[in-house]
Design a protein around this motif. Sequence first.
Motif, PDB file in Angstrom:
ATOM      1  N   CYS A  34       1.874  15.212 -18.598  1.00 57.65           N
ATOM      2  CA  CYS A  34       3.130  15.060 -19.344  1.00 57.65           C
ATOM      3  C   CYS A  34       4.216  14.438 -18.466  1.00 57.65           C
ATOM      4  O   CYS A  34       4.090  13.300 -18.052  1.00 57.65           O
TER       5      CYS A  34
ATOM      6  N   HIS B 117      -1.920  12.573 -20.880  1.00 62.78           N
ATOM      7  CA  HIS B 117      -0.876  12.451 -21.900  1.00 62.78           C
ATOM      8  C   HIS B 117       0.519  12.294 -21.283  1.00 62.78           C
ATOM      9  O   HIS B 117       1.353  13.213 -21.349  1.00 62.78           O
TER      10      HIS B 117
ATOM     11  N   THR C  11       4.422  11.125 -20.561  1.00 64.19           N
ATOM     12  CA  THR C  11       5.623  10.986 -21.367  1.00 64.19           C
ATOM     13  C   THR C  11       6.633  10.107 -20.633  1.00 64.19           C
ATOM     14  O   THR C  11       6.599   9.996 -19.410  1.00 64.19           O
TER      15      THR C  11
ATOM     16  N   ALA D 280      -5.651   9.979 -22.628  1.00 63.51           N
ATOM     17  CA  ALA D 280      -4.654   9.650 -23.650  1.00 63.51           C
ATOM     18  C   ALA D 280      -4.980  10.355 -24.961  1.00 63.51           C
ATOM     19  O   ALA D 280      -6.136  10.666 -25.244  1.00 63.51           O
ATOM     20  N   VAL D 281      -3.939  10.585 -25.739  1.00 58.39           N
ATOM     21  CA  VAL D 281      -4.080  11.213 -27.054  1.00 58.39           C
ATOM     22  C   VAL D 281      -3.923  10.147 -28.127  1.00 58.39           C
ATOM     23  O   VAL D 281      -3.005   9.334 -28.075  1.00 58.39           O
TER      24      VAL D 281
ATOM     25  N   ASP E  30      -0.341   9.309 -30.202  1.00 54.70           N
ATOM     26  CA  ASP E  30       0.555  10.218 -29.490  1.00 54.70           C
ATOM     27  C   ASP E  30       1.990   9.682 -29.534  1.00 54.70           C
ATOM     28  O   ASP E  30       2.280   8.648 -28.941  1.00 54.70           O
TER      29      ASP E  30
ATOM     30  N   CYS F  54       3.541   9.017 -26.120  1.00 52.32           N
ATOM     31  CA  CYS F  54       3.074   7.823 -25.412  1.00 52.32           C
ATOM     32  C   CYS F  54       2.486   6.891 -26.466  1.00 52.32           C
ATOM     33  O   CYS F  54       1.271   6.868 -26.689  1.00 52.32           O
TER      34      CYS F  54
ATOM     35  N   ARG G 147       0.567   2.560 -24.091  1.00 52.75           N
ATOM     36  CA  ARG G 147      -0.762   2.729 -23.481  1.00 52.75           C
ATOM     37  C   ARG G 147      -1.490   1.398 -23.374  1.00 52.75           C
ATOM     38  O   ARG G 147      -2.064   1.072 -22.321  1.00 52.75           O
TER      39      ARG G 147
ATOM     40  N   HIS H 194      -0.732  16.497 -28.169  1.00 52.66           N
ATOM     41  CA  HIS H 194      -0.177  16.163 -26.868  1.00 52.66           C
ATOM     42  C   HIS H 194      -0.152  17.429 -26.020  1.00 52.66           C
ATOM     43  O   HIS H 194       0.190  18.505 -26.495  1.00 52.66           O
TER      44      HIS H 194
END
Length: 331
Positions: A191, A244, A246, A264-265, A268, A271, A276, A300
């Motif tokens: 994060c 993930h 931020t 990675a999500v 998201d 992000c 990304r 996230h």
Amino acid sequence: MTDTELATKAPESDAQETTPSAAPATSAPRLSDHCTSSRPTPAGQSGTGEITTLGDIDVYISKPSDYPHTPSKLLLLLTSGTGIRSVNNQIQADRFASEGYVVVMPDLFGGDPAPNTGNMMADEPTTPGSFLDTFKIKAAETAKTFLIDMWLARHTQEKVLPIMYKVIDSCKDEFADAVSTGGGIYAVGYCFGARYVLLLGGERKEMPAWQGFSWASPTSAPQDVEADKARTVGPFIKAGALAHPTMVSPEDFVGLKAPVTVVAVENDPMCPDEVRMGLEDYMSKNNVEHEVQVYPGVPHGFAVVGEYDDVNIQSAQSTAFAQMLKWIKEH
């Protein structure tokens, strides 16, 4: 894991560095509840390391059980806004320590973790309430957003980077054996902390924040340049892993040299896809060794230790840890 996206690039020695294309502006929130609150702690678990000071900075340190009799590597763990006193973050550090790393988790916030830091309750279904209930919820959300924005204003890059440089400098003395064993320092970030893995992994123009920092490092040294040009510093880490992230912007990619893996999500808001994909594009064009894996159907913050009822999230959490661990072990 199913339906994941994986991209790996190998560096080429004669690569030409290019700058990333600007990402579209986004109005997405900068931090979520997963960045500022911990999930319920796994039953029966607690941190086994200790909170101490290193370079006048509070740190949580976790070591392999057989250290220093068995050689270990040095790993920085950079947290979300929940900080070093979050039991979940401590357990996360302990898990890396059990894999043979001396883990140093610095307090990036000077004893001032994000507002509302605490345990998140298990997700519960929401039911429509009265207009007054809705108004109260919206008012609370607005107040929380204000508090987080004020907190972020207190913990800018100019404040956080010097903390990490002090810790890195101290690690080279306190854990010189571990730094030498790994041929440098490794870093993982979640994060809020994930962005700083990118910054530590880059080569950048020297800034005032670096004043007083010792350059006797296996991974970085200032370069001799013309007197009228700023010298460059970094990278400060040998390899990194981030989950993930931020508040990442295209400017954070510039100069990235250290190999990184990214958890990675999918979709998201912390992000966005364009950020990304911009990072992937930059690393590809500049021949930075990298790996990006996108996890669908998870929230996230899922990669940080914490209880989830959903077995798919539980599985993804284990897979993400394995991805990050494998990367730093192979580098």
